[in-house]
Design a protein around this motif. Structure first.
Motif, PDB file in Angstrom:
ATOM      1  N   GLY A 110     -28.041  71.407 -53.088  1.00  0.00           N
ATOM      2  CA  GLY A 110     -27.458  71.432 -51.881  1.00  0.00           C
ATOM      3  C   GLY A 110     -27.858  70.313 -50.973  1.00  0.00           C
ATOM      4  O   GLY A 110     -28.023  70.471 -49.748  1.00  0.00           O
ATOM      5  N   GLU A 127     -20.608  68.183 -48.282  1.00  0.00           N
ATOM      6  CA  GLU A 127     -20.696  69.822 -48.500  1.00  0.00           C
ATOM      7  C   GLU A 127     -19.782  70.455 -49.547  1.00  0.00           C
ATOM      8  O   GLU A 127     -20.217  71.442 -50.025  1.00  0.00           O
ATOM      9  CB  GLU A 127     -20.335  70.323 -46.909  1.00  0.00           C
ATOM     10  CG  GLU A 127     -21.356  70.064 -45.961  1.00  0.00           C
ATOM     11  CD  GLU A 127     -20.907  70.467 -44.686  1.00  0.00           C
ATOM     12  OE1 GLU A 127     -19.707  70.766 -44.388  1.00  0.00           O
ATOM     13  OE2 GLU A 127     -21.633  70.096 -43.431  1.00  0.00           O
ATOM     14  N   ARG A 128     -18.608  69.717 -49.598  1.00  0.00           N
ATOM     15  CA  ARG A 128     -17.480  70.531 -50.628  1.00  0.00           C
ATOM     16  C   ARG A 128     -18.224  70.273 -52.075  1.00  0.00           C
ATOM     17  O   ARG A 128     -18.022  71.187 -52.979  1.00  0.00           O
ATOM     18  CB  ARG A 128     -16.394  69.735 -50.430  1.00  0.00           C
ATOM     19  CG  ARG A 128     -15.194  70.253 -49.633  1.00  0.00           C
ATOM     20  CD  ARG A 128     -13.891  69.818 -50.052  1.00  0.00           C
ATOM     21  NE  ARG A 128     -13.736  68.523 -50.001  1.00  0.00           N
ATOM     22  CZ  ARG A 128     -13.250  67.746 -48.985  1.00  0.00           C
ATOM     23  NH1 ARG A 128     -13.451  68.495 -47.658  1.00  0.00           N
ATOM     24  NH2 ARG A 128     -13.235  66.400 -48.829  1.00  0.00           N
ATOM     25  N   LEU A 131     -20.922  72.558 -52.617  1.00  0.00           N
ATOM     26  CA  LEU A 131     -20.186  74.112 -52.768  1.00  0.00           C
ATOM     27  C   LEU A 131     -19.777  74.376 -53.820  1.00  0.00           C
ATOM     28  O   LEU A 131     -19.921  75.579 -54.371  1.00  0.00           O
ATOM     29  CB  LEU A 131     -19.452  74.349 -51.385  1.00  0.00           C
ATOM     30  CG  LEU A 131     -18.793  75.908 -51.133  1.00  0.00           C
ATOM     31  CD1 LEU A 131     -19.788  76.735 -50.742  1.00  0.00           C
ATOM     32  CD2 LEU A 131     -17.760  75.810 -50.194  1.00  0.00           C
ATOM     33  N   GLU A 132     -18.844  73.632 -54.136  1.00  0.00           N
ATOM     34  CA  GLU A 132     -17.757  74.049 -55.257  1.00  0.00           C
ATOM     35  C   GLU A 132     -18.701  73.712 -56.668  1.00  0.00           C
ATOM     36  O   GLU A 132     -18.194  73.950 -57.723  1.00  0.00           O
ATOM     37  CB  GLU A 132     -16.666  72.969 -55.354  1.00  0.00           C
ATOM     38  CG  GLU A 132     -15.861  73.233 -54.181  1.00  0.00           C
ATOM     39  CD  GLU A 132     -14.503  72.514 -54.195  1.00  0.00           C
ATOM     40  OE1 GLU A 132     -13.986  71.929 -55.351  1.00  0.00           O
ATOM     41  OE2 GLU A 132     -13.952  72.114 -53.104  1.00  0.00           O
ATOM     42  N   LYS A 134     -22.298  73.447 -57.197  1.00  0.00           N
ATOM     43  CA  LYS A 134     -23.640  73.962 -57.267  1.00  0.00           C
ATOM     44  C   LYS A 134     -23.871  74.671 -58.584  1.00  0.00           C
ATOM     45  O   LYS A 134     -24.723  74.308 -59.328  1.00  0.00           O
ATOM     46  CB  LYS A 134     -23.980  74.390 -56.255  1.00  0.00           C
ATOM     47  CG  LYS A 134     -25.648  74.647 -56.033  1.00  0.00           C
ATOM     48  CD  LYS A 134     -25.914  75.498 -54.491  1.00  0.00           C
ATOM     49  CE  LYS A 134     -27.359  75.885 -54.518  1.00  0.00           C
ATOM     50  NZ  LYS A 134     -27.794  76.395 -53.354  1.00  0.00           N
TER      51      LYS A 134
END
Length: 208
Positions: A110, A127-128, A131-132, A134
């Motif tokens: 992250g 961030e996407r 998030l998607e 990881k």
């Protein structure tokens, strides 16, 4: 779908926007593939035979082939472009700027600050990605054998301090990731050791 091409290197063109076109002669047919500048550094000379894994993108007015050094790199590229807002050029830029293992590590941990160092990757896109992908990449990394050693980087808050300091000193994102991994594996530093210790060890490693 073309999975890979094996042929002789016929030509290499360096285009604007950090794009590199590799022309492969496969049975007297020339194929143009866009590759990363990073991959260019490891290619042999003109006339030498290489195998390049490919991803084919069909547009309304053209067909584009993207070339990769390994199957794992091609698979990672496909996962990157599955994320909203990440097109093929951004996917290539991420692979070029960080390399396979460091890019996967940044996403799995992250580390959005490191991801957003790539030109064109803003905070929201970083961030996407984290998030998607990881969980997907954590599992994929284990399955493909990329995770050969445990994550030896410092804990989150310490890592941020270390990265900011090293970035300010002019080191690249890729260099920092390599240094943290190397230092964590070769020294007795605990993951929760203070930032100053990590910085000293990392600078010593980078100065070798």
């Amino acid at each position: 779908m073309i999975s890979y091409l094996k042929g002789a290197i016929a030509a290499v063109q360096k285009l604007p926007s950090n794009r590199v076109i590799l022309t492969l002669d496969v049975n007297q047919v020339g194929y143009d593939l866009q590759i990363t500048p990073r991959m260019l550094q490891s290619l042999p000379g003109l006339g030498e035979v290489v195998q390049v894994f490919t991803h084919q993108q069909v547009k309304e007015d053209q067909i584009v082939l993207y070339g990769f050094e390994s199957l794992a790199e091609r698979d990672l590229f496909r996962q990157l472009i599955s994320v909203s807002g990440v097109g093929p050029q951004l996917g290539m830029a991420l692979l070029d700027g960080m390399g396979l293992q460091d890019l996967v590590q940044a996403i799995v941990s992250g580390n959005t600050r490191m991801l957003s160092r790539t030109p064109g990757v803003g905070a929201k896109t970083a961030e996407r990605l984290a998030l998607e992908l990881k969980t997907k990449l954590a599992d994929w990394r284990t399955q493909t054998g990329l995770s050969t050693t445990p994550d030896a980087a410092p804990v989150g808050s310490v890592q941020e301090d270390v990265e900011l300091t090293l970035l300010a000193l002019g080191y690249s994102s890729g260099e920092i990731m390599q240094a943290l991994r190397a230092v964590g594996q070769k020294t007795a530093l605990a993951k929760n050791a203070d930032a100053e210790q990590w910085i000293r060890e990392a600078i010593a490693w980078l100065s070798q």
